[in-house]
Design a protein around this motif. Structure first.
Motif, short mmCIF file in Angstrom:
data_model
loop_
_atom_site.label_atom_id
_atom_site.label_comp_id
_atom_site.label_asym_id
_atom_site.label_seq_id
_atom_site.Cartn_x
_atom_site.Cartn_y
_atom_site.Cartn_z
N ARG A 94 0.77 -1.36 0.01
CA ARG A 94 0.03 0.15 -0.03
C ARG A 94 0.87 1.11 -0.10
NH1 ARG A 94 -5.20 -2.06 -0.93
NH2 ARG A 94 -5.53 -3.65 0.37
N LEU A 95 0.64 2.37 -0.86
CA LEU A 95 1.17 3.38 -0.86
C LEU A 95 0.34 4.51 -0.63
CD1 LEU A 95 2.98 3.38 -4.43
CD2 LEU A 95 3.85 2.73 -2.29
N ASN A 96 1.01 5.47 0.45
CA ASN A 96 0.06 6.42 0.64
C ASN A 96 0.42 7.57 -0.45
OD1 ASN A 96 2.48 8.12 0.98
ND2 ASN A 96 2.69 7.69 3.28
N ASP A 97 -0.68 8.85 -0.13
CA ASP A 97 -0.50 9.92 -1.43
C ASP A 97 0.93 10.34 -1.75
OD1 ASP A 97 -3.10 9.23 -1.63
OD2 ASP A 97 -3.77 11.12 -0.45
N GLU A 98 1.56 10.60 -0.70
CA GLU A 98 3.03 11.25 -0.75
C GLU A 98 3.79 10.20 -1.51
OE1 GLU A 98 6.82 12.13 1.96
OE2 GLU A 98 4.79 12.85 2.69
N GLN A 99 3.70 8.99 -1.28
CA GLN A 99 4.47 7.81 -2.02
C GLN A 99 4.06 7.52 -3.49
OE1 GLN A 99 3.72 4.84 1.04
NE2 GLN A 99 5.64 5.11 1.90
N LYS A 100 2.75 7.81 -3.59
CA LYS A 100 2.25 7.62 -5.11
C LYS A 100 2.73 8.92 -5.49
CE LYS A 100 -2.09 5.40 -3.72
NZ LYS A 100 -3.51 5.69 -3.62
N LEU A 101 2.64 9.95 -5.24
CA LEU A 101 3.37 11.14 -5.95
C LEU A 101 4.86 10.90 -6.18
CD1 LEU A 101 2.65 13.98 -6.88
CD2 LEU A 101 3.50 14.70 -4.57
N HIS A 102 5.51 10.43 -5.40
CA HIS A 102 7.01 10.00 -5.60
C HIS A 102 7.08 9.07 -6.77
CE1 HIS A 102 11.09 10.01 -4.27
NE2 HIS A 102 11.07 8.88 -4.52
N LEU A 103 6.12 8.03 -7.05
CA LEU A 103 6.04 7.17 -7.95
C LEU A 103 6.01 7.82 -9.13
CD1 LEU A 103 6.04 4.27 -9.30
CD2 LEU A 103 3.51 4.32 -8.68
N VAL A 104 5.05 8.74 -9.39
CA VAL A 104 4.39 9.37 -10.46
C VAL A 104 5.76 10.32 -10.94
CG1 VAL A 104 3.11 11.45 -11.54
CG2 VAL A 104 2.18 9.57 -10.01
N ARG A 105 6.43 11.00 -9.95
CA ARG A 105 7.74 11.82 -10.22
C ARG A 105 8.89 11.10 -10.82
NH1 ARG A 105 6.85 15.86 -4.90
NH2 ARG A 105 5.60 17.35 -6.31
N LEU A 106 8.98 9.89 -10.18
CA LEU A 106 9.91 8.90 -10.87
C LEU A 106 9.77 8.56 -12.23
CD1 LEU A 106 10.71 6.41 -8.00
CD2 LEU A 106 12.31 8.09 -8.90
N CYS A 107 8.41 8.34 -12.63
CA CYS A 107 8.12 7.98 -13.82
C CYS A 107 8.21 9.04 -14.88
CB CYS A 107 6.57 7.44 -14.00
SG CYS A 107 6.24 6.05 -13.33
N ILE A 108 8.09 10.28 -14.55
CA ILE A 108 8.41 11.63 -15.20
C ILE A 108 9.77 11.98 -15.37
CG2 ILE A 108 8.10 14.00 -15.34
CD1 ILE A 108 5.23 13.59 -13.81
N LEU B 232 14.25 2.06 -7.93
CA LEU B 232 14.29 3.43 -7.14
C LEU B 232 13.49 3.71 -6.19
CD1 LEU B 232 15.16 5.39 -10.59
CD2 LEU B 232 16.71 4.98 -8.92
N LEU B 233 12.15 3.10 -6.53
CA LEU B 233 11.29 3.37 -5.33
C LEU B 233 11.46 2.65 -4.21
CD1 LEU B 233 8.19 5.05 -5.40
CD2 LEU B 233 7.47 2.70 -5.75
N LYS B 234 11.95 1.32 -4.23
CA LYS B 234 12.50 0.67 -3.02
C LYS B 234 13.64 1.30 -2.32
CE LYS B 234 13.69 -4.02 -1.31
NZ LYS B 234 13.82 -5.32 -1.96
N GLU B 235 14.61 1.92 -3.18
CA GLU B 235 15.69 2.60 -2.57
C GLU B 235 15.29 4.02 -1.71
OE1 GLU B 235 18.57 3.57 -5.43
OE2 GLU B 235 19.09 1.45 -5.78
N GLN B 236 14.16 4.64 -2.28
CA GLN B 236 13.89 6.04 -1.96
C GLN B 236 12.95 5.99 -0.94
OE1 GLN B 236 13.49 8.49 -5.35
NE2 GLN B 236 15.39 7.99 -6.17
N ILE B 237 11.93 5.08 -0.97
CA ILE B 237 10.78 4.96 0.11
C ILE B 237 10.75 3.93 0.96
CG2 ILE B 237 9.40 6.78 -1.37
CD1 ILE B 237 7.57 4.39 -1.96
N GLY B 238 11.77 3.00 0.51
CA GLY B 238 11.75 1.66 1.46
C GLY B 238 10.59 0.80 0.85
N LYS B 239 9.72 0.85 0.13
CA LYS B 239 8.69 -0.11 -0.23
C LYS B 239 9.14 -0.74 -1.38
CE LYS B 239 4.95 1.49 2.63
NZ LYS B 239 3.52 1.79 2.50
N ASP B 240 8.86 -2.33 -1.64
CA ASP B 240 8.88 -2.99 -2.88
C ASP B 240 7.76 -3.17 -3.45
OD1 ASP B 240 10.09 -4.38 -5.07
OD2 ASP B 240 10.25 -6.13 -3.68
#
Length: 128
Positions: free
Chosen positions: A49-63, A84-92
């Protein structure tokens, strides 16, 4: 010789359950106690599960890395986003592509009608 007749009980029947193709029996089943912890196989199937901040982080990485999303290398792109997401927010996140698809669908359902209304009020029309 006694004249007792044996009790006739109905033969067990097999009932097909819907959905998974499993069959169930009408015979009484013994119930085993529920496990206290989840098995490793089950734990692997849990959603991340991702919270809104983590979802935004995912979108920014994709961009940020969108230039690497090219024909023939899209799998490598999504693996990189996952790493990158795992390294930066700690979720796989097992399937970031699927998560992005869902986020886009949610955006379209929530925001696109508002954008169309705004365009209509300005005199322009968005194609459906």
């Amino acid at each position: 010789m006694s004249s007792q007749t044996p009790s006739l009980s109905p033969a067990p029947t097999i009932l097909a359950s819907r959905g998974r193709g499993r069959a169930t029996s009408s015979l009484p089943q013994t119930q085993s106690p529920a496990p206290q912890t989840q098995s490793p196989a089950r734990a692997d199937n849990l959603r991340t599960r991702l919270n809104d901040e983590q979802k935004l982080h995912l979108v920014r990485l994709c961009i940020e890395y969108q230039a690497e999303h090219v024909k023939g290398k899209k799998g490598a792109f999504w693996q990189k986003i996952r790493m990158l997401l795992k390294e930066q927010i700690g979720k796989d996140l097992r399937d970031p592509h699927s998560t992005m698809r869902i986020l886009l669908q949610q955006f379209e359902v929530q925001r696109l009608p508002q954008m169309r209304q705004l365009k209509w009020s300005c005199g322009a029309r968005l194609s459906p």
